[in-house]
Structures are given as structure tokens and as C-alpha cells.
Scaffold this active site. Structure first.
Site, PDB file in Angstrom:
ATOM      1  N   GLU A  81     -13.555  10.954   0.785  1.00 51.16           N
ATOM      2  CA  GLU A  81     -12.379  10.953   1.671  1.00 51.16           C
ATOM      3  C   GLU A  81     -11.710  12.322   1.744  1.00 51.16           C
ATOM      4  O   GLU A  81     -11.332  12.889   0.705  1.00 51.16           O
ATOM      5  CB  GLU A  81     -11.374   9.912   1.150  1.00 51.16           C
ATOM      6  N   LYS A 265      -3.523   2.211  -4.198  1.00 53.74           N
ATOM      7  CA  LYS A 265      -4.801   2.749  -3.688  1.00 53.74           C
ATOM      8  C   LYS A 265      -4.753   4.286  -3.730  1.00 53.74           C
ATOM      9  O   LYS A 265      -5.719   4.951  -4.090  1.00 53.74           O
ATOM     10  CB  LYS A 265      -5.058   2.249  -2.257  1.00 53.74           C
ATOM     11  N   ASP A 281     -17.749   3.874 -14.958  1.00 55.33           N
ATOM     12  CA  ASP A 281     -17.849   2.607 -14.232  1.00 55.33           C
ATOM     13  C   ASP A 281     -16.526   2.443 -13.478  1.00 55.33           C
ATOM     14  O   ASP A 281     -15.550   1.922 -14.013  1.00 55.33           O
ATOM     15  CB  ASP A 281     -18.054   1.468 -15.241  1.00 55.33           C
ATOM     16  N   HIS A 381      -4.308  15.102   7.216  1.00 57.36           N
ATOM     17  CA  HIS A 381      -5.541  14.326   7.256  1.00 57.36           C
ATOM     18  C   HIS A 381      -6.387  14.654   8.479  1.00 57.36           C
ATOM     19  O   HIS A 381      -7.595  14.725   8.418  1.00 57.36           O
ATOM     20  CB  HIS A 381      -5.139  12.846   7.350  1.00 57.36           C
TER      21      HIS A 381
HETATM   22  P1  NAD Z   1     -23.286   2.047 -24.724  1.00 57.95           P
HETATM   23  O1  NAD Z   1     -23.595   0.777 -25.436  1.00 57.95           O
HETATM   24  O2  NAD Z   1     -24.387   2.698 -23.972  1.00 57.95           O
HETATM   25  O3  NAD Z   1     -22.668   3.100 -25.750  1.00 57.95           O
HETATM   26  C1  NAD Z   1     -21.760   2.731 -26.743  1.00 57.95           C
HETATM   27  C2  NAD Z   1     -22.377   2.871 -28.097  1.00 57.95           C
HETATM   28  O4  NAD Z   1     -22.543   4.257 -28.389  1.00 57.95           O
HETATM   29  C3  NAD Z   1     -21.492   2.348 -29.204  1.00 57.95           C
HETATM   30  O5  NAD Z   1     -21.712   0.977 -29.360  1.00 57.95           O
HETATM   31  C4  NAD Z   1     -21.912   3.175 -30.407  1.00 57.95           C
HETATM   32  O6  NAD Z   1     -22.953   2.554 -31.111  1.00 57.95           O
HETATM   33  C5  NAD Z   1     -22.483   4.458 -29.797  1.00 57.95           C
HETATM   34  N1  NAD Z   1     -21.630   5.657 -30.034  1.00 57.95           N
HETATM   35  C6  NAD Z   1     -22.066   6.878 -30.400  1.00 57.95           C
HETATM   36  N2  NAD Z   1     -21.055   7.728 -30.526  1.00 57.95           N
HETATM   37  C7  NAD Z   1     -19.924   7.064 -30.232  1.00 57.95           C
HETATM   38  C8  NAD Z   1     -18.536   7.414 -30.170  1.00 57.95           C
HETATM   39  N3  NAD Z   1     -18.086   8.637 -30.439  1.00 57.95           N
HETATM   40  N4  NAD Z   1     -17.647   6.465 -29.780  1.00 57.95           N
HETATM   41  C9  NAD Z   1     -18.065   5.235 -29.480  1.00 57.95           C
HETATM   42  N5  NAD Z   1     -19.350   4.836 -29.533  1.00 57.95           N
HETATM   43  C10 NAD Z   1     -20.292   5.750 -29.908  1.00 57.95           C
HETATM   44  O7  NAD Z   1     -22.073   1.917 -23.678  1.00 57.95           O
HETATM   45  P2  NAD Z   1     -20.783   1.022 -23.599  1.00 57.95           P
HETATM   46  O8  NAD Z   1     -19.644   1.954 -23.456  1.00 57.95           O
HETATM   47  O9  NAD Z   1     -20.713  -0.001 -24.659  1.00 57.95           O
HETATM   48  O10 NAD Z   1     -21.025   0.267 -22.222  1.00 57.95           O
HETATM   49  C11 NAD Z   1     -20.779   0.915 -20.994  1.00 57.95           C
HETATM   50  C12 NAD Z   1     -21.679   0.394 -19.909  1.00 57.95           C
HETATM   51  O11 NAD Z   1     -21.570  -1.024 -19.775  1.00 57.95           O
HETATM   52  C13 NAD Z   1     -21.312   0.959 -18.576  1.00 57.95           C
HETATM   53  O12 NAD Z   1     -22.474   1.473 -17.978  1.00 57.95           O
HETATM   54  C14 NAD Z   1     -20.802  -0.247 -17.786  1.00 57.95           C
HETATM   55  O13 NAD Z   1     -21.058  -0.083 -16.420  1.00 57.95           O
HETATM   56  C15 NAD Z   1     -21.575  -1.373 -18.385  1.00 57.95           C
HETATM   57  N6  NAD Z   1     -21.062  -2.752 -18.258  1.00 57.95           N
HETATM   58  C16 NAD Z   1     -19.794  -3.030 -17.841  1.00 57.95           C
HETATM   59  C17 NAD Z   1     -19.341  -4.340 -17.773  1.00 57.95           C
HETATM   60  C18 NAD Z   1     -17.913  -4.621 -17.343  1.00 57.95           C
HETATM   61  O14 NAD Z   1     -17.146  -3.706 -17.173  1.00 57.95           O
HETATM   62  N7  NAD Z   1     -17.500  -5.882 -17.185  1.00 57.95           N
HETATM   63  C19 NAD Z   1     -20.191  -5.374 -18.161  1.00 57.95           C
HETATM   64  C20 NAD Z   1     -21.472  -5.072 -18.607  1.00 57.95           C
HETATM   65  C21 NAD Z   1     -21.900  -3.746 -18.669  1.00 57.95           C
END
Ligand code: NAD
Length: 426
Positions: A81, A265, A281, A381
Site C-alpha cells: 500500500e 487498521k 505470522d 495518497h
Molecule cells: P518453532 O517451533 O519453529 O521454534 C521454537 C523453538 O525454537 C522452541 O520451542 C525452542 O525449542 C527453540 N528455540 C531456540 N532458541 C530459542 C529462543 N531463544 N527462544 C525460544 N525458543 C528457542 O516455532 P514456534 O515459534 O513455536 O512456532 C511458530 C510457527 O507456528 C509460525 O510459523 C506460525 O505460523 C506457526 N503456527 C501458528 C499457529 C497460530 O498462530 N494459531 C498455529 C500453528 C502454527
């Protein structure tokens, strides 16, 4: 580094990249990647999602002028946008006059939910009695998170009346550190489900993160001085008048849900753009923000920002919203451009990024209500919009500017008119 880079918009791509390279300490490879205007090849894209046939690209612009918690920052924003990047720069420039933004994120605590159906009477109490064991089980699933000081911290269980009868809903509160947390939490919820079934004698169905991240919020604040506001209109309108006009705009949003929705928004214009640039996300961010806008106010949807005057008559702007964002997991670590954008921002923790994003939301919102309340949004705009319309009508090179200018002067920015003007020219 001084983020108030003068005339950034007038610089060539080479000059802009040189500034970003220095500010973000980017490598040759990273700047070459930016200049390619092509982020992902087939293999990379095909690893990210299913059934890949191509890539969609968005421009990344740099928002200048930001000072967040005393530090100058250049902020990459990915968005389709027109005017959003300019608005962020504008809001930040006005805030900069009195020191910029102060921002603070809470601990990154996310909620996981587990739904138990047909639980026996009093199951919630029994579940709470087993809290320690359940938390230990959850934490055994993610040693890395634990190592960084995160992990499952609390567990709650409550009865919920639904149209399908009573259910027990367990909430698992997890400190996800630098992760967005969905995968981490979903894994923990799944791991404790068998034990919950055993205790409650019921059946577990959903085991999933909640995007209403009420425990993971960010608050940011800035003073938009009446002097800086007056200067932003080159002294043509009195600062006091601008402040009152902006307060009127805020009062409208506070009292009217149709306006509140659009007000929010405008905030999300900025927040999503930084989110997309850094591989977040953004659906999770959006869902959380809008739901919070009503949850926070007992079900009444309200603006995510607040405005009021201080004793000097300057305008104070505040924002508060949940921001479930991460620096590990998701696309942030796999998308090369997202990695570069994180580097440009110079953030080391998810909380630091969240603090910046909240400020961008506030800057965009302040700039939008300033423009809407005082000059009308169309002026700024229309210029970019008219150029796009000219291109859609087939204009090329210098014709784009000529056609756009004519349409703006005629106050008639339409593809048909652009085609007519092109026809007249050639
Ligand atoms: P992930 O599981 O890929 O990474 C998180 C993991 O990284 C942790 O569990 C930990 O083991 C590790 N890690 C390493 N260094 C870390 C640090 N400094 N801090 C925290 N963790 C560390 O990712 P996630 O964040 O658990 O999940 C994100 C993904 O899930 C996104 O892609 C999202 O789109 C997707 N998702 C979202 C939903 C929703 O929002 N409702 C539902 C399902 C999946």
C-alpha cells in the site's frame, strides 16, 4: 547512527543500500540479495509451503526518523500500500522532536488451550492438584526453551458452558522467549493430553495455542509536540489546532466502532509491514490485536491507541497490544530477506522487535489521524495511487508522471481517464 537520514526518498537504490549496509552491518551477500529483487528460489519456497508454483513479492521500504528507547533505528517495512512507509517516517519525525518513543514489552507468555469433553465432576480441581507433574511433563518436551529461561510456567483449568454442554478447558501458560511459540506450545499441549484424560476421565479434543495473547503485550508512548506538529504543516496551521483536530479524530474512534475498526487498521498498516519484512505470522498478529481491542474493554471494540494532552498542550500518544512475534522458528530464520531485515533492525530478542513494532503502529496511527483530521488523506495518497493507475493504463517512462499529474489536477484518477490522456499524448 542517525536514523533521520535526510532525503532518503530522493536517493538512488545504490545510495539507500549503502546507508542500510552500514547501519545494519550487512555483508556483500546480503546487500546483493536485496538488490536482486528476488528473494526465494524454487527449492527454498517449496520447503516453506505446499504445491509451490511461484513467489509473490512486495516492496520493502525503510522507515526513517525512529528513536525507540533512546536508540536510532532504521525500520524495514514490506507492504503493497502506498503512503504507509511515508506515514511511519512522518509520525516518527514528529515524535523525534521530543525524544522519540518509549516502549516496553511484557514477558513473552503465551497461552495453550486443551479442550476436555465429558470430564467427570470436579475434574478441574483434580487437574490443578496435578499441576506440578503436568508442568514438568510439558517442560520435558522443550529443553531448549527451558535452557533459555522459558518453558511452561502455569496451568489453569476451568469449566466452560457451551452449546454442546459443559467442557473443561485447560490453559497452559508458557514463556516462549524468542519464539512466536505456536509449535512449541502445541507440542506441550499434545504431550500433557493423555495425563489430562486420565485425571479427568474425559476425552481431549483441541490442543492449540490461543492467538489472544493477553499476557504478551507491548506498551509504547510518544509525545507529539504541538510545535513539531505545526512545523509539519510548515507553520500554516497552529499547533493547538492540530492537537485538537487529532483529539477529535481519536474521540470519534473511541466512541464509534466503525471508525475504531479503521483506526486500528491504520495501526496494523505499520505493524504488519514490519511483521512481513521480518517473516512473522501476520495473521496471528492481526487476530490477536483485533480480539484484544474488544477483550480489553469487556467485549466492546475500541482503538488500540489512546491520545490526550499534557499540561503544555502537547499530544501524548499511547499504544497497547499483544504481539506474538519471534526471532526463531517460522520464516524469520529461513527467509533470507527476513533475516536481513532483522539484522537491519539490530534486534537480538523477540521483545526488542515487539517494542519497535508497537512504536511503528503508533507512528502510523498518529500520522494517519494527523493527515485525516487536518489535510485529508487523499492529497498524499493520490500521488502514488495516480502513478499506479497510469501504469495500469499502459503509461511508461515520463508519461507515468505526466498522466498522473493531469489526473490529480483534474481530480479524476481513473484508468479510463488515464487511457484517454495517453491517447491524447500519442
Ligand atoms: P518453532 O517451533 O519453529 O521454534 C521454537 C523453538 O525454537 C522452541 O520451542 C525452542 O525449542 C527453540 N528455540 C531456540 N532458541 C530459542 C529462543 N531463544 N527462544 C525460544 N525458543 C528457542 O516455532 P514456534 O515459534 O513455536 O512456532 C511458530 C510457527 O507456528 C509460525 O510459523 C506460525 O505460523 C506457526 N503456527 C501458528 C499457529 C497460530 O498462530 N494459531 C498455529 C500453528 C502454527
Amino acid at each position: 547512527m542517525d536514523s533521520s537520514v535526510s532525503g532518503f526518498y530522493k536517493k538512488s537504490l545504490e545510495e539507500r543500500i549503502a546507508i542500510i549496509k552500514e547501519a545494519g552491518q550487512l555483508t556483500e551477500e546480503e546487500t546483493a540479495q536485496l538488490k536482486k529483487f528476488a528473494a526465494l528460489d524454487f527449492e527454498q519456497a517449496n520447503r516453506m509451503i505446499e504445491n509451490v508454483i511461484g513467489v509473490q513479492q512486495l516492496p520493502i521500504g525503510i522507515a526513517t526518523n525512529f528513536v525507540v528507547n533512546g536508540k536510532d533505528i532504521l525500520i524495514p517495512m514490506a507492504i503493497e500500500e502506498p503512503s504507509v512507509v511515508a506515514a511511519a517516517c512522518n509520525g516518527a519525525r514528529i515524535a523525534r522532536a521530543l525524544g522519540g518513543f518509549k516502549s516496553k514489552a511484557s514477558a513473552p507468555i503465551m497461552i495453550g488451550q486443551i479442550q476436555i469433553v465429558n470430564a467427570e465432576k470436579g475434574a478441574e480441581k483434580k487437574i490443578l492438584k496435578a499441576k506440578k507433574e503436568l508442568l514438568e511433563k510439558a517442560n520435558s518436551m522443550d529443553k531448549t526453551l527451558k535452557k533459555f529461561g522459558g518453558g511452561a510456567k502455569e496451568l489453569k483449568a476451568e469449566e466452560l458452558k457451551t452449546q454442546k454442554g459443559k467442557m473443561v478447558i485447560v490453559q497452559l501458560l508458557v514463556d516462549v522467549r524468542d519464539a512466536m511459540g505456536a509449535n512449541a506450545i502445541n507440542t506441550m499441549c499434545e504431550a500433557i493430553a493423555p495425563k489430562l484424560e486420565e485425571i479427568s476421565k474425559g476425552k481431549v479434543f483441541l490442543r492449540i495455542i490461543s492467538n489472544l495473547a493477553i499476557h504478551r503485550t507491548v506498551k509504547a508512548k510518544a509525545v507529539f509536540s504541538k510545535k513539531a506538529l505545526e512545523e509539519s504543516f510548515k507553520g500554516k496551521i497552529r499547533g493547538e489546532e492540530i492537537v485538537e483536530a487529532m483529539l477529535n479524530a481519536y474521540a470519534f474512534a473511541e466512541a464509534d466502532v466503525f471508525r475504531a475498526c479503521t483506526h486500528n487498521k491504520g495501526i496494523m498498516n505499520g505493524i504488519d509491514a514490519v511483521g512481513i519484512a521480518t517473516g512473522q505470522d501476520f495473521r496471528a498478529i492481526e487476530a490477536g490485536a483485533h480480539c484484544y481491542a474488544s477483550w480489553k474493554n469487556k467485549g466492546e471494540y475500541k482503538p488500540l491507541t489512546k491520545y490526550y494532552k499534557n499540561e503544555k498542550g502537547d499530544l501524548i500518544g499511547e499504544i497497547e497490544l499483544p504481539l506474538a512475534i519471534g526471532l526463531v522458528g517460522g520464516a524469520t530464520r529461513t527467509h533470507p530477506i527476513a533475516k536481513t531485515c532483522v539484522k537491519i533492525l539490530g534486534v537480538k530478542t523477540a521483545n526488542e522487535l515487539a517494542e519497535i513494532m508497537a512504536c511503528v503502529g503508533l507512528a502510523n496511527n498518529a500520522a494517519a489521524i494527523r493527515a485525516l483530521a487536518v489535510e485529508g488523506i487523499q492529497k498524499g495518497h493520490m500521488k502514488l495511487h495516480a502513478r499506479n493507475i497510469a501504469v495500469i493504463a499502459g503509461a511508461q517512462g515520463k508519461d507515468i508522471e505526466d498522466v498522473a499529474e493531469k489526473m490529480i489536477n483534474e481530480n479524476n484518477v481513473k484508468v479510463d481517464r488515464a487511457k484517454e490522456i495517453l491517447g491524447e499524448k500519442n
